[in-house]
Design an enzyme around this catalytic site. Structure first.
Site, PDB file in Angstrom:
ATOM      1  N   HIS A 201       0.801  -1.079  -0.106  1.00 60.45           N
ATOM      2  CA  HIS A 201       0.137   0.084   0.009  1.00 60.45           C
ATOM      3  C   HIS A 201       0.899   1.361   0.010  1.00 60.45           C
ATOM      4  CE1 HIS A 201       0.010   1.351   4.379  1.00 60.45           C
ATOM      5  NE2 HIS A 201       0.680   0.365   4.464  1.00 60.45           N
ATOM      6  N   CYS A 322      -1.530  13.263  19.742  1.00 63.16           N
ATOM      7  CA  CYS A 322      -2.521  13.992  20.800  1.00 63.16           C
ATOM      8  C   CYS A 322      -3.047  13.294  21.808  1.00 63.16           C
ATOM      9  CB  CYS A 322      -3.374  14.907  19.730  1.00 63.16           C
ATOM     10  SG  CYS A 322      -4.762  16.057  20.610  1.00 63.16           S
TER      11      CYS A 322
END
Length: 371
Positions: A201, A322
């Site tokens: 990919h 985050c």
């Protein structure tokens, strides 16, 4: 206004030629490649041809190509498989601090089984020092694994120098080339590596397929035991559909690895950013020795995630994490010594086969509106 995709290092679209090559394997070619009858034999032939296509990209023999479910499995087979088969020779492995988690986490697992891991530093460009590699070698060192190029900043490692060190001390050498395949030449006969990983990919093939180049004579223990598929190294009926897709993608890639158009477009992008933001934007990674499609830049005193959130039509990435509302600096940039006020503003733009100059101009306009 159209969406613009500049996250090719995360995953590429599947090339239309690859899709067309795979279609018959959803309808006509349904036999088991191990079966000797009329339904199995043509599937086996297609599987063998796909293996040859991958081998041609890597300049190796088809018997040295092991199909896997992707880059992570190929890395696990290389690291765990080599350790399990060769730990009687030693238990020490050398790697770098900026490897992909598909390298670092298998090595952490092996530590629980008695392996000893040395992780060498990188410089401000994300480059490993061959001298540090050599200085880390011990009598019980059995394997060196260093990525071919870094997925975040694109820096290409001095594989040729590291290979010579590995040969000097008769140590096996593996490189994760998932980000490099299809972008730069990977000729293993010249690179002289023992094992090399590619991921479908990342080079316009589907997700869920990859390969490990395993040099003849290098012994690894299979991770999946069963029948004798993949030369006895990966049991389970072969996924011919995806293998054919990877083979076609590798065939197409040979047309692009020496093409300079993508590098020229990436350099144009960097020029436009410097013209627009001056000293407010800096390059992360090596200026010259990096992947031709990768541009990791920091907007000083800004937060990269905030910039991207304000441009919803743009797909790019930051590498930062985050947690509980707090943004943390990318581990790769931290190891490179990038100061926080610079590193927090990092965005990785990775271009690809379908990126146009008009896309770059539009992205620069969007960034001007936000910064």
């Amino acid at each position: 206004m159209k969406q613009i995709y500049l996250d090719y290092n995360a995953s590429t679209p599947v090339a239309p030629e690859v899709v067309e090559e795979m279609k018959p394997f959803l309808t006509d070619f349904y036999g088991n490649p191990s079966a000797l009858h009329w339904a199995g034999s043509p599937v086996k032939e297609k599987l063998m041809f796909a293996r040859k296509q991958v081998a041609n990209l890597l300049s190796c023999s088809p018997e040295e190509v092991i199909f896997t479910s992707g880059g992570s499995e190929a890395n696990n087979l290389a690291l765990k498989g080599y350790f399990f088969k060769n730990q009687h020779k030693g238990r020490h492995i050398i790697t770098s601090k900026i490897e992909h988690p598909a390298i670092l986490n298998p090595l952490k697992f092996l530590e629980r089984l008695g392996a000893e891991i040395t992780m060498v530093d990188v410089d401000q460009y994300g480059m490993v020092s061959p001298e540090d590699i050599e200085n880390s070698i011990r009598e019980d060192t059995i394997l060196i694994t260093i990525m071919h190029s870094n997925n975040e900043v694109g820096t290409i490692q001095p594989i040729d120098e590291i290979e010579k060190i590995a040969r000097k001390y008769d140590i096996a050498f593996h490189t994760d080339a998932s980000q490099s395949a299809g972008k730069v030449p990977l000729e293993v006969d010249q690179m002289n590596v023992d094992m090399l990983t590619i991921a479908g990919h990342k080079l316009y093939a589907p997700k869920g397929i990859g390969a490990l180049y395993l040099r003849k004579g290098i012994k690894v223990e299979p991770l999946i035991h069963g029948a004798g598929h993949e030369f006895g190294l990966r049991a389970g009926t072969e996924n011919t559909l995806l293998a054919v897709g990877l083979g076609k993608a590798c065939e197409l890639a040979q047309e692009y690895v020496y093409d300079t158009k993508l590098e020229e477009l990436t350099n144009y992008f960097w020029e436009q950013l410097r013209d627009a933001f001056g000293s407010g934007v800096v390059l992360n990674g090596h200026e010259k020795r990096r992947l031709p499609n990768t541009l990791n830049v920091s907007f000083i005193n800004r937060v990269g995630q905030d910039i991207l959130a304000a441009i919803p039509l743009l797909a790019a990435s930051t590498g930062s994490a985050c947690h509980s509302g707090k943004v943390e600096l990318s581990p790769v940039l931290r190891e490179m010594g990038v100061p926080e006020h610079i590193g927090m503003g990092a965005i990785r733009f990775s271009l690809g086969r379908y990126t146009a100059k008009e896309d770059i101009d539009q992205v620069v306009t969007w960034l001007k509106d936000q910064i």
